[in-house]
Design a protein around this motif. Structure first.
Motif, PDB file in Angstrom:
ATOM      1  N   SER A 284       1.134  -0.842  -0.449  1.00 41.49           N
ATOM      2  CA  SER A 284       0.043   0.071   0.001  1.00 41.49           C
ATOM      3  C   SER A 284       1.288   1.174  -0.632  1.00 41.49           C
ATOM      4  CB  SER A 284      -1.093   0.215   1.591  1.00 41.49           C
ATOM      5  OG  SER A 284      -0.559   0.196   2.249  1.00 41.49           O
TER       6      SER A 284
ATOM      7  N   SER B 239       1.767   5.889   5.071  1.00 41.65           N
ATOM      8  CA  SER B 239       1.155   5.749   6.498  1.00 41.65           C
ATOM      9  C   SER B 239       2.089   6.588   7.849  1.00 41.65           C
ATOM     10  CB  SER B 239      -0.039   5.463   7.253  1.00 41.65           C
ATOM     11  OG  SER B 239       1.056   3.895   8.087  1.00 41.65           O
TER      12      SER B 239
ATOM     13  N   GLU C 223      -7.996   8.767  -7.398  1.00 39.91           N
ATOM     14  CA  GLU C 223      -9.369   9.688  -7.579  1.00 39.91           C
ATOM     15  C   GLU C 223      -9.357  10.172  -9.243  1.00 39.91           C
ATOM     16  OE1 GLU C 223     -10.469  11.229  -3.429  1.00 39.91           O
ATOM     17  OE2 GLU C 223      -9.301  12.676  -4.681  1.00 39.91           O
TER      18      GLU C 223
ATOM     19  N   THR D 129      -2.144   7.097  -4.623  1.00 42.60           N
ATOM     20  CA  THR D 129      -2.354   8.648  -2.669  1.00 42.60           C
ATOM     21  C   THR D 129      -2.265   9.634  -3.533  1.00 42.60           C
ATOM     22  OG1 THR D 129      -1.198   7.194  -1.776  1.00 42.60           O
ATOM     23  CG2 THR D 129      -3.356   6.672  -1.261  1.00 42.60           C
TER      24      THR D 129
ATOM     25  N   GLU E 289     -12.095   0.283  -6.297  1.00 39.11           N
ATOM     26  CA  GLU E 289     -12.114   0.765  -5.307  1.00 39.11           C
ATOM     27  C   GLU E 289     -11.159   1.713  -4.325  1.00 39.11           C
ATOM     28  OE1 GLU E 289     -14.413  -1.063  -6.578  1.00 39.11           O
ATOM     29  OE2 GLU E 289     -15.581   0.648  -7.786  1.00 39.11           O
ATOM     30  N   VAL E 290      -9.956   1.029  -4.551  1.00 46.56           N
ATOM     31  CA  VAL E 290      -8.565   0.628  -3.787  1.00 46.56           C
ATOM     32  C   VAL E 290      -8.057   2.372  -3.703  1.00 46.56           C
ATOM     33  CG1 VAL E 290      -7.282  -0.328  -4.630  1.00 46.56           C
ATOM     34  CG2 VAL E 290      -7.415  -0.292  -2.462  1.00 46.56           C
TER      35      VAL E 290
ATOM     36  N   ASN F 113      -8.995   5.180  -1.857  1.00 46.35           N
ATOM     37  CA  ASN F 113      -8.606   5.122  -0.285  1.00 46.35           C
ATOM     38  C   ASN F 113      -8.016   6.220  -0.548  1.00 46.35           C
ATOM     39  OD1 ASN F 113      -8.316   4.895   2.052  1.00 46.35           O
ATOM     40  ND2 ASN F 113      -7.755   3.205   1.853  1.00 46.35           N
ATOM     41  N   ARG F 114      -7.901   7.210   0.595  1.00 39.35           N
ATOM     42  CA  ARG F 114      -6.645   8.478   0.739  1.00 39.35           C
ATOM     43  C   ARG F 114      -6.003   8.133   1.422  1.00 39.35           C
ATOM     44  NH1 ARG F 114      -8.660  13.812  -2.371  1.00 39.35           N
ATOM     45  NH2 ARG F 114      -6.732  15.090  -0.477  1.00 39.35           N
ATOM     46  N   THR F 115      -6.405   7.151   1.630  1.00 37.88           N
ATOM     47  CA  THR F 115      -5.659   6.862   3.482  1.00 37.88           C
ATOM     48  C   THR F 115      -4.614   6.120   3.465  1.00 37.88           C
ATOM     49  OG1 THR F 115      -7.693   6.000   4.245  1.00 37.88           O
ATOM     50  CG2 THR F 115      -6.824   8.204   5.123  1.00 37.88           C
TER      51      THR F 115
ATOM     52  N   SER G  64      -2.082   2.909   6.044  1.00 27.87           N
ATOM     53  CA  SER G  64      -1.675   2.896   7.248  1.00 27.87           C
ATOM     54  C   SER G  64      -0.211   2.121   7.454  1.00 27.87           C
ATOM     55  CB  SER G  64      -2.811   2.225   7.817  1.00 27.87           C
ATOM     56  OG  SER G  64      -3.107   1.254   7.527  1.00 27.87           O
TER      57      SER G  64
END
Ligand code: FAD
Ligand code: NAG
Ligand code: NAG
Ligand code: NAG
Ligand code: NAG
Length: 522
Positions: free
Chosen positions: A13, A16, A153, A174, A348-349, A352-354, A356
């Motif tokens: 990912s 974060s 996005e 992101t 849709e991943v 996701n703006r965040t 971790s």
């Protein structure tokens, strides 16, 4: 090397941070915050005393290294929902002598969009995360995208409108549009369509005078400068009109690892000349880590023709149809950008703006114009001998194709004809402390690489920001031309001077400033 599991979670990912509660220091700049309170809806202004301040500050920070008790934090954060809010905030800042740092996606590698390296600096943050609409003009194949949107996005909105178009930009979903477009935007379609900035048609900017200008209003010099001259220096770019590009219904990706025993050194040596000269709808980047080279490809076409091309042009890799993974372009954008793994992840991943994670990191860059010898590659592989919790890799991304056709002064990004590939060095470690062993390794490795990469200047990519290569020198409250020259010529080469001239014309008092902003040529 890091343990494989940790490594994997880091790679799968985007980065974060962990929330840390910080005490509020004493309160300077009172008139400025008073002005913000008068001119803006109160719920858009977060002062340090606000209970949400730390959450809002941390909302897009990706590097825990810049989110510690020692980090120099802003006086307040403004979260505009309208261009007028941005104009008002800039005017308050001008009137009361407080600078604003602009944040879109918060991915700056040195954290310059939300922290200062100078302990005495009093500043506010203009966080554009709420300005993130994407509106597609289907018949024209264009779109307006606001700076606070993430690349994910953008990709999602564009493909959901019309799956046959896309946009050439970076691989991490992101990352913010605002920062990425400001510095160039390299990605897996640049060999066919160029950088993000090569596909920008118009933009809206709030200048240091508080004016809101489009391309006609700002003129061609400023429009040139904001497309690659680096974020922060010229104003706040609110939105961008972009040219969408054609993609086929199916793209094909592969990910092939080669260890030293499997001939990694020979194949990487060969890739240096093959990668930049392949047909432009094929990009193969290489991640070198430990004793392995991982070849990651995105091809705008079918498996069958990819296998034929690879057999003809790069048989050394031994790619076969068993390596092909076919999917839509949007699905390919949702894959892990460092492994092209996690096939089948829902698109849709991308929304996701965040992320971790608790890894801190440090990045450097180089450009290669002459292939590095096989003997030198042997030495390079021997550098992956780190111990402890730190780990590192280098990512090689091919230029060539469309990139060769753009003159070096067409945009501020000068690394065009003749560049074979860019190297990104990335080192990461757990937690927010303990930087020394990891960065010392990176410094030594980078020092060793000097003999093998571009020289005079040793080129670097502004979006892979690195404060080690120099910081502004401020005299009489203005950054100096000479102070910026060292790092400026490495990022922009002969475009540095023109950037400083544009800066002098639009922001002579140097309101929009950070440690590596463009100084005005006075
Ligand atoms: C995980 C990761 C992956 C990456 N992958 C790629 C990649 O594939 N290709 C690539 O080219 N780069 C890549 N980058 C680098 C990335 O492009 C830059 O860090 C970029 O500046 C990030 O944009 P941002 O909006 O998220 O950053 P921010 O931290 O918000 O901003 C970066 C800089 O731009 C300024 N700025 C931001 N928004 C505006 C605005 N609207 N107007 C004026 N100035 C502004 C900020 O003040 C700051 O100086 C990656 C970075 C990370 C952390
Ligand atoms: C940060 O500050 C808080 C509050 O003063 C303190 O409890 C915490 O231990 C500090 N953290 C570090 C890493 O110093
Ligand atoms: C795509 O955008 C156009 C506007 O340009 C809109 O009319 C159309 O409905 C959209 N299509 C989809 C599938 O979202
Ligand atoms: C977003 O991504 C993070 C990190 O990968 C994850 O922890 C979180 O659950 C995701 N959120 C959603 C809504 O999927
Ligand atoms: C790692 O390898 C490099 C290059 O071969 C060498 O200079 C360095 O001393 C090595 N470091 C360790 C800790 O072995």
């Amino acid at each position: 090397m890091a343990k494989p599991k940790r490594l994997l979670s880091f790679l799968l990912s985007c980065f974060s941070w962990y929330l840390i509660s910080l005490p509020s220091p004493p309160y300077p700049g009172e008139e400025f915050t008073q002005c913000l309170r008068e001119k803006l809806p109160s719920e858009l202004v977060y002062e340090q005393s606000s209970s949400s301040f730390t959450d809002v500050l941390g909302s897009s920070i990706k590097n825990p290294r810049f989110f510690t008790n020692a980090t120099v934090r802003p006086l307040c954060i403004v979260t505009p929902t309208d261009a007028r809010h941005v104009q008002a905030a800039v005017l308050c800042g001008r009137r009361h002598g407080v600078r604003l740092r602009v944040r879109s996606g918060g991915h700056d590698y040195e954290g310059l969009s939300y922290r200062s390296s100078r302990p005495d600096e009093v500043f506010g943050v203009l966080d554009l995360a709420s300005l993130r609409s994407v509106s597609v003009n289907h018949p024209e194949s264009t779109a307006w995208v606001e700076s606070g949107a993430t690349l994910g996005e953008l990709y999602y909105a564009v493909a959901k409108n019309n799956s046959r178009v896309a946009f050439p930009a970076g691989e991490c979903p992101t990352v913010g549009v605002g920062g990425q477009f400001s510095g160039g935007g390299i990605g897996m379609m640049m060999r066919k369509y160029g950088l993000s900035i090569d596909n920008v048609l118009d933009a809206k900017v709030v200048t240091a005078n508080g004016d809101l200008l489009d391309r006609d209003g700002m003129g061609e010099d400023l429009f040139w400068a904001i497309r690659g001259g680096g974020g922060e220096s010229f104003g706040v770019v609110l939105s961008w009109k972009i040219q969408l590009v054609q993609v086929p219904p199916t793209v094909t990706v592969f990910s092939i690892g080669k260890t030293l025993d499997q001939g990694a050194i020979d194949i990487v040596t060969r890739w240096q000349v093959v990668g930049p000269s392949l047909p432009d709808d094929l990009a193969i980047r290489v991640k070198v880590q430990g004793q392995e080279a991982l070849f990651l490809a995105v091809y705008l076409g079918t498996c069958r023709s990819l296998v034929a091309t690879m057999g003809r042009r790069f048989p050394e890799l031994g790619m076969t149809s068993a390596d092909c993974r076919s999917m839509t372009w949007l699905e390919s954008a949702a894959l892990s950008f460092t492994t092209l793994a996690n096939i089948g992840t829902p698109e849709e991943v991308l929304l996701n703006r965040t992320g971790s994670m608790s890894f801190s990191f440090k990045v450097k860059s180089d450009y290669v114009r002459r292939p590095i010898s096989k003997a030198a590659w042997k030495d390079i592989f021997s550098w992956f001998n780190m111990s402890g919790s730190a780990s590192g890799y280098i990512m090689l991304e091919p230029h060539g194709g469309f990139m060769d056709s753009v003159p070096a002064d067409a945009t501020p990004y000068p690394h065009r004809n003749g560049v074979l590939y860019i190297i990104q060095y990335l080192v990461f470690w757990e937690g927010d402390g303990g930087t020394a062993p990891a960065t010392a390794w990176l410094d030594d490795f980078y020092g060793f690489m000097g003999q093998h990469v571009s020289m005079n200047p040793r080129e670097a990519y502004v979006n892979f920001r690195d404060l080690d290569i120099g910081q502004n020198v401020v005299v009489d409250d203005v950054d100096t031309f000479d102070g910026g020259e060292v790092w400026g010529e490495r990022y922009f080469m002969s475009n540095y001077r023109r950037l400083t001239a544009v800066k002098a014309a639009v922001d002579p008092t140097d309101y929009f400033r950070n440690e590596q902003s463009i100084p005005p040529l006075l």
